[in-house]
Design a protein around this motif. Structure first.
Motif, PDB file in Angstrom:
ATOM      1  N   GLU A   1       1.886  -0.704  -0.201  1.00 43.94           N
ATOM      2  CA  GLU A   1       0.858   0.300  -0.473  1.00 43.94           C
ATOM      3  C   GLU A   1      -0.325   0.162   0.493  1.00 43.94           C
ATOM      4  O   GLU A   1      -1.401   0.724   0.250  1.00 43.94           O
TER       5      GLU A   1
ATOM      6  N   ARG B   1       0.188   1.121  -8.468  1.00 42.98           N
ATOM      7  CA  ARG B   1       1.603   1.194  -8.083  1.00 42.98           C
ATOM      8  C   ARG B   1       2.140  -0.161  -7.615  1.00 42.98           C
ATOM      9  O   ARG B   1       3.255  -0.558  -7.950  1.00 42.98           O
ATOM     10  N   ALA B   2       1.320  -0.880  -6.846  1.00 42.84           N
ATOM     11  CA  ALA B   2       1.756  -2.192  -6.345  1.00 42.84           C
ATOM     12  C   ALA B   2       2.026  -3.145  -7.510  1.00 42.84           C
ATOM     13  O   ALA B   2       3.037  -3.852  -7.542  1.00 42.84           O
TER      14      ALA B   2
ATOM     15  N   ARG C   1      -3.150   3.114  -5.530  1.00 44.55           N
ATOM     16  CA  ARG C   1      -2.267   2.243  -4.742  1.00 44.55           C
ATOM     17  C   ARG C   1      -2.112   0.889  -5.420  1.00 44.55           C
ATOM     18  O   ARG C   1      -1.017   0.308  -5.470  1.00 44.55           O
TER      19      ARG C   1
END
Lengths: 391, 201
Positions: A30, A233-234, A230
């Motif tokens: 990301e 999501r990571a 981001r």
């Protein structure tokens, strides 16, 4: 272009999603480089967030809720952008209490909260003193809920005291507490050190309890929406990796490193697999869903989870329950989470709030992709919490 | 707002949580220089919240690195009418003070509503002292690391001397060359050698 982000964590097993995000390249995917800051206490993590020393943190799920209710010393509004782990706590007792429980014929199966609670109350001193890592923690909430339902209300019958996990063993040895509720691996370490025995998994009290969250300041979440997405999501991908059985050996090795937990990988493995050694004699028990990072939409920040926490706190501190439910609900940011995950393959639930305690088994639910299951979600006393009551 | 008003001629009461006696005495000394305060030191972390309650202080100073700090959060819960609300010093009007304290590694808990100008001399003195501790702590860690690296390098040198019949200087030159070729630190190469030798023996 890589963006550097500072993230504070407590050296606990459930910091794994944040650590693995960095170590296994999910953050890099990301475009993030996480500066992971190991913190000595929850209050210092909270202060680091509030004063901007770090942008995000591994945090106890009840902390943003308590802050919204005006409890505790935080100086800025906090948001849970994602849940990062479900369950993972363990209740243990002093050797003296363990002996009395054994004499009374208790079997220490770790998963029957009703019989463990009744057995404990029958042999415990009054008041029963139990150590938890922080006043605003799922540990404390689960204990209050459990003992109150079994007829041992706080503060008359039970005293919940704050003891940092590394000092839990000393506190038991010094006779300051009779029992403790801590996150992995500190329960196993108490067993290894010969100061206590494990009595009950937290998941036996509530089978799907939100334990830690990815916590940020509200104003930062507003200013840095794309960056936060981001990060969410990571950490989500790290959780998905962690929940695969094949990953756990490597995860234990990574977490064991000096910069992270600095503990024996074998002890960490027990929490990751849910196969726990419960006493000095080496007896073992297996606890299903002992610690969940991904399965059953574990990372989705349900508004109803925050409401449950808020209503429990309100009942204890004399605040108005409906107001507390409204304030609490706003801290679990399913809106931010949904926005972050919309372009991934994650299957998101149709609703952002649900009845807590209403699923006796793994159940398929309405979702965007049509393939989502939720895990068993039951309180030990079969009560249900319907957030509609507070709308 | 302290529920027990202090007499004007009496200084503020301060509790310092510090297990190291020497450090505690240094903090006490600098606070004494800064004003007339009633100071108590608590060195015992078990039952910390209870001990602090007994002293009923206006200010609690504790090292940010001290994990027992979480015990103080109980004090921030006003659980009864007689309990005095205690909060981490997060008054935005005195932001400079707080930032300096955090940066120096000291956390201050104060009775809610206490005026920043009363707190300032206390925090100024504590901050100066904690900065010094922080510097010493870093120097100590650095020295320890250097010592450990030296030990590992010495062991690796000894192994090379024995295995390859080198002089000490040649052994060190070999370590250095290997480190440069691999873009690593000499200490890391030495550590790898010592670890590998341990596995093979």
């Amino acid at each position: 272009m890589t963006t550097r982000l500072s993230l504070a964590f407590m050296p606990l097993l459930d910091a794994a999603p944040m650590i693995v995000a960095q170590e296994m390249g999910f953050a890099a995917q990301e475009g993030l480089d996480l500066d992971l800051v190991s913190a000595p206490s929850w209050s210092s993590i909270r202060d680091m967030l509030v004063f901007g020393r770090v942008q995000a943190a591994h945090m106890l799920a009840p902390v943003p809720v308590a802050t919204a209710l005006g409890l505790g010393g935080a100086g800025a509004a906090l948001s849970a952008a994602s849940v990062t782990s479900v369950n993972g706590n363990i209740l243990g007792v002093s050797n003296a209490l363990a002996e009395r429980l054994r004499e009374a014929g208790h079997g220490f199966d770790l998963t029957d909260a009703d019989s463990a609670g009744r057995a404990l109350i029958a042999v415990a001193p009054t008041p029963l003193r139990i150590g938890v890592p922080f006043p605003f923690s799922m540990h404390a909430e689960l204990l209050y809920y459990w003992l109150n339902a079994l007829g041992l209300p706080a503060p008359q019958g039970v005293e919940i005291k704050t003891v940092p996990p590394p000092l839990m063993a000393d506190a038991i040895a010094a006779g300051e507490i009779d029992a403790f509720c801590v996150g992995a691996p500190w329960g196993s370490i108490a067993v290894e050190n010969g100061v206590g025995a494990l009595l009950l998994a937290g998941s036996a009290i509530w089978s799907f309890a939100p334990e830690k969250v990815l916590c940020v300041r509200n104003d930062w979440a507003d200013e840095e929406q794309a960056l936060l997405a981001r990060l969410i999501r990571a950490v989500w991908r790290a959780g998905r990796w962690l929940d695969q059985p094949d990953s756990r050996g490597l995860a234990a090795e990574i977490l064991a490193r000096p910069a992270y937990l600095n503990l024996d990988a074998e002890i960490l493995d027990r929490g990751l697999t849910g196969r726990l050694t419960i006493n000095g004699a080496g007896d073992q028990r297996e606890v299903p869903d002992f610690l969940v990072f991904h399965d059953g939409a574990a990372t989705f920040p349900w508004r109803s989870q925050a409401e449950w926490i808020a209503v429990q706190m309100a009942a204890r501190t004399g605040l108005d329950r409906a107001t507390a439910a409204r304030l609490g609900r706003a801290t679990f940011r399913s809106d931010i989470y949904r926005a972050a995950m919309k372009d991934t393959k994650a299957d998101l639930p149709g609703a952002s709030s649900k009845i807590e305690g209403g699923l006796a088994d793994r159940t398929a639910v309405a979702s965007d992709g049509g393939s989502l299951h939720l895990l068993r979600n039951e309180f030990f006393d079969r009560q249900i919490f319907d957030p509609k009551r507070f709308e | 707002m302290s529920s027990v008003p202090k007499a004007a001629d009496r200084g503020l009461s301060i509790v310092i949580v510090e297990t190291d006696r020497d450090r505690a005495m240094l903090i006490v000394d600098s606070l004494r220089d800064a004003g007339d305060f009633e100071i108590h030191v608590i060195a015992e972390v078990t039952g910390l919240a209870r001990h602090i309650k007994q002293h009923n202080p206006d200010v609690v100073l504790i090292d940010i690195e001290n994990p027992s700090r979480d015990m103080l959060e109980e004090l921030a819960l006003a659980s009864g009418p007689l309990d005095r609300p205690v909060a981490m010093f997060v008054d935005k009007s005195a932001e400079g003070l707080t930032d300096a304290a955090i940066e120096a590694g000291v956390s201050a808990y104060v009775v809610d509503g206490m005026k920043p100008d009363r707190l300032k001399p206390i925090l100024d003195a504590a901050v100066a002292r904690f900065r010094m501790f922080q510097r010493i702590r870093m120097e100590l860690a650095e020295t320890k690391r250097a010592l450990e690296e030296r030990k590992v390098i010495d062991r690796a040198k000894g192994m090379l001397m024995k295995a390859k019949g080198l002089t000490e200087e040649e052994a060190y030159a070999l370590l250095r060359k290997t480190a440069m070729d691999q873009g690593r630190k000499v200490a890391d190469v030495a550590q790898a050698l010592v670890t590998a030798a341990g596995l093979l023996s």
